[in-house]
Every structure is written in C-alpha cells, then in structure tokens.
Design a protein around this motif. Sequence first.
Motif, PDB file in Angstrom:
ATOM      1  N   ASN A  42       0.826  -1.194   0.000  1.00 18.67           N
ATOM      2  CA  ASN A  42       0.000   0.000   0.000  1.00 18.67           C
ATOM      3  C   ASN A  42       0.873   1.261   0.000  1.00 18.67           C
ATOM      4  OD1 ASN A  42       0.875   0.017   2.656  1.00 18.67           O
ATOM      5  ND2 ASN A  42      -1.091   0.715   3.475  1.00 18.67           N
TER       6      ASN A  42
ATOM      7  N   SER B 199      -6.683  -0.023   1.068  1.00 19.42           N
ATOM      8  CA  SER B 199      -7.134  -0.777   2.236  1.00 19.42           C
ATOM      9  C   SER B 199      -6.664  -2.226   2.149  1.00 19.42           C
ATOM     10  CB  SER B 199      -8.657  -0.744   2.311  1.00 19.42           C
ATOM     11  OG  SER B 199      -9.201  -1.503   1.244  1.00 19.42           O
ATOM     12  N   ASP B 200      -6.784  -2.929   3.270  1.00 20.22           N
ATOM     13  CA  ASP B 200      -6.430  -4.348   3.268  1.00 20.22           C
ATOM     14  C   ASP B 200      -7.318  -5.112   2.279  1.00 20.22           C
ATOM     15  OD1 ASP B 200      -5.610  -4.611   6.823  1.00 20.22           O
ATOM     16  OD2 ASP B 200      -4.459  -3.897   5.099  1.00 20.22           O
ATOM     17  N   TYR B 201      -8.597  -4.720   2.187  1.00 19.02           N
ATOM     18  CA  TYR B 201      -9.481  -5.350   1.207  1.00 19.02           C
ATOM     19  C   TYR B 201      -8.967  -5.122  -0.213  1.00 19.02           C
ATOM     20  CZ  TYR B 201     -13.520  -6.097  -1.776  1.00 19.02           C
ATOM     21  OH  TYR B 201     -14.349  -6.529  -2.784  1.00 19.02           O
TER      22      TYR B 201
END
Length: 133
Positions: A52, A106-108
Amino acid sequence: QVQLVESGGGLVQAGGSLRLSCAASGRTFSSYSMGWFRQAPGKEREFVAAINWNGDSTYYADSVKGRFAISRDNARNTVDLQMNSLKPEDTAVYYCAASLDSDYSSDYDLMELLPKRDAYGSWGQGTQVTVSS
C-alpha cells in the motif's frame, strides 16, 4: 501517469537470491499502491506482490509467500522485491506497476483488487529473472 523502470534481474542458481528495484517518476509516487507481476513464456502475467501507499500493508501470491518481500521507499520513489530461495519456476519477466487509483490502499483492496492487472494504470518494461536448476 507515472513512469516505471525496473532493474536487478539476472541469472541465479536455484536457492539463490535477487533483489529487484523499480524507480518511479512522474505523478506523486507516495500516494499510490504498487505491485509486482511476472510473466513466464507462454503464460499469462500473474500477480506476485502488492504494497500500500505507506508500506505498512503487503499481500503476496501463495506461490511466493515466505520467500519474497516487497518494500518501498517513498523518499527515493522506489519499490523493491527481495526474492529468496528462488526456484526454476520463478523464471519470468518481472514487472512493477502503479495502481490506477490512490484510493486502492485498504487491506481489502490489497487482497481483492490489487492482485488483478486492471487495477494498475502504469507498467514498467520488465526485467528478466532466470533461475537455473
């Protein structure tokens, strides 16, 4: 648009290590998630790893988990891929890519969007990695 240039590929024996680097220029590098993909002869380009915008979240393909590590240095506009315990099946051209949207962080997003090629808007030219048995 961001321009990406990969380096660090080469020939290595099975069990060895290589470190790939991707240098970015153009738009604000630090705002975007980054990914590494690879393409072996006769195969589709496949996801390897993603990171990220600030480097505190990463995601890996199962085939490289525990052997490869992705990292970034936003001060230097670089993203690296440390590859350890290399196998002949890791032989491929490796590409770095910058995400299309700065919101993909985001992690998603890392798990669901960034493993897909169409999440990326800029690609490097690739660097060859060859692992001999």
